[in-house]
Design an enzyme around this catalytic site. Structure first.
Site, PDB file in Angstrom:
ATOM      1  N   HIS A  18      15.695  21.361  -8.559  1.00 60.46           N
ATOM      2  CA  HIS A  18      15.146  20.802  -7.328  1.00 60.46           C
ATOM      3  C   HIS A  18      13.930  19.941  -7.662  1.00 60.46           C
ATOM      4  CE1 HIS A  18      13.028  24.750  -7.769  1.00 60.46           C
ATOM      5  NE2 HIS A  18      12.001  23.931  -7.642  1.00 60.46           N
TER       6      HIS A  18
HETATM    7  C1  T46 Z   1       9.525  25.411  -8.880  1.00 68.59           C
HETATM    8  C2  T46 Z   1       9.991  26.169 -10.052  1.00 68.59           C
HETATM    9  C3  T46 Z   1       9.203  25.869 -11.302  1.00 68.59           C
HETATM   10  C4  T46 Z   1       9.313  32.769  -2.275  1.00 68.59           C
HETATM   11  O1  T46 Z   1       9.581  33.545  -1.346  1.00 68.59           O
HETATM   12  N1  T46 Z   1       8.040  32.301  -2.428  1.00 68.59           N
HETATM   13  C5  T46 Z   1       7.685  31.467  -3.441  1.00 68.59           C
HETATM   14  O2  T46 Z   1       6.507  31.073  -3.534  1.00 68.59           O
HETATM   15  C6  T46 Z   1       8.706  31.046  -4.358  1.00 68.59           C
HETATM   16  C7  T46 Z   1       8.365  30.090  -5.509  1.00 68.59           C
HETATM   17  C8  T46 Z   1       9.973  31.515  -4.190  1.00 68.59           C
HETATM   18  N2  T46 Z   1      10.265  32.363  -3.177  1.00 68.59           N
HETATM   19  C9  T46 Z   1      11.640  32.884  -3.040  1.00 68.59           C
HETATM   20  C10 T46 Z   1      12.663  31.842  -2.644  1.00 68.59           C
HETATM   21  C11 T46 Z   1      13.922  32.326  -3.335  1.00 68.59           C
HETATM   22  O3  T46 Z   1      14.598  33.239  -2.499  1.00 68.59           O
HETATM   23  O4  T46 Z   1      12.050  33.366  -4.310  1.00 68.59           O
HETATM   24  C12 T46 Z   1      13.408  33.073  -4.551  1.00 68.59           C
HETATM   25  C13 T46 Z   1      13.584  32.292  -5.856  1.00 68.59           C
HETATM   26  O5  T46 Z   1      13.031  30.985  -5.682  1.00 68.59           O
HETATM   27  P1  T46 Z   1      13.716  29.695  -6.315  1.00 68.59           P
HETATM   28  O6  T46 Z   1      15.181  29.836  -6.322  1.00 68.59           O
HETATM   29  O7  T46 Z   1      13.162  28.479  -5.625  1.00 68.59           O
HETATM   30  O8  T46 Z   1      13.168  29.773  -7.822  1.00 68.59           O
HETATM   31  P2  T46 Z   1      13.260  28.701  -8.994  1.00 68.59           P
HETATM   32  O9  T46 Z   1      12.951  29.412 -10.234  1.00 68.59           O
HETATM   33  O10 T46 Z   1      14.523  27.922  -8.937  1.00 68.59           O
HETATM   34  O11 T46 Z   1      12.074  27.636  -8.672  1.00 68.59           O
HETATM   35  C14 T46 Z   1      10.720  28.023  -8.646  1.00 68.59           C
HETATM   36  C15 T46 Z   1       9.989  27.425  -7.437  1.00 68.59           C
HETATM   37  O12 T46 Z   1      10.702  27.733  -6.253  1.00 68.59           O
HETATM   38  C16 T46 Z   1       9.832  25.935  -7.520  1.00 68.59           C
HETATM   39  O13 T46 Z   1       8.867  25.501  -6.586  1.00 68.59           O
HETATM   40  O14 T46 Z   1       9.059  24.289  -9.008  1.00 68.59           O
HETATM   41  O15 T46 Z   1      10.058  27.584  -9.840  1.00 68.59           O
END
Ligand code: T46
Length: 135
Positions: A49
């Protein structure tokens, strides 16, 4: 692509090392949120993303991982394997994180609170978005 990997000042003595990070000093924005990933398996790739507004600093505080960055024109791979280095990731940058070593911890300092509407999670949409900004 201009990539900014910041070497933080190390405060070390015979007891070991310490890194201190402050808003608008070592970190070039106000830190509004901190989160970290751990227990990510080696074969797993995450991220996929970009963010419209969010800026971040990524620090692999333990172990190592790789970051793929894509600004819509160029791509780059950055290896994070030093707890005293932080990778600045600006807005409008597609990112993927992968090759997490066993025990790796990837800590992220973020300029904004969590906001799903700031995410662009489809690569074609991302390309349209960055190209649209050039007009
Ligand atoms: C990024 C990369 C480096 C939350 O509830 N609060 C938060 O602050 C974050 C970051 C995530 N979440 C929840 C949303 C999803 O259900 O945690 C779950 C995993 O998040 P996500 O799939 O977005 O994780 P990554 O590792 O793909 O991405 C993350 C960050 O979301 C993003 O901003 O830049 O790490």
């Amino acid at each position: 692509m201009n990539i900014n990997v910041i070497d933080f000042q190390k405060h070390g003595d015979e007891r070991g090392m310490l890194i201190a990070l402050e808003t608008n000093k070592e970190i070039p924005f106000e830190i509004k949120r901190v989160y970290y990933m751990y227990d990510t398996l080696f074969g797993v790739r995450r991220g996929f993303h970009a963010h419209k507004k969010l800026q971040q600093i990524l620090i692999c505080t333990s172990g190592s991982c790789k970051i793929h960055l894509d600004n819509g024109n160029e791509t780059m791979e950055v290896v994070l394997d030093k707890p005293y280095q932080g990778l600045y990731v600006a807005n409008d940058m597609w990112r993927e994180m992968y090759d997490f070593s066993p025990g790796a911890v990837l800590m992220v300092l973020a300029s904004e609170l969590y906001d799903e509407s700031d995410y662009i999670r489809n690569y074609e949409d991302f390309i349209k978005y960055v190209n649209g900004k050039k007009d």
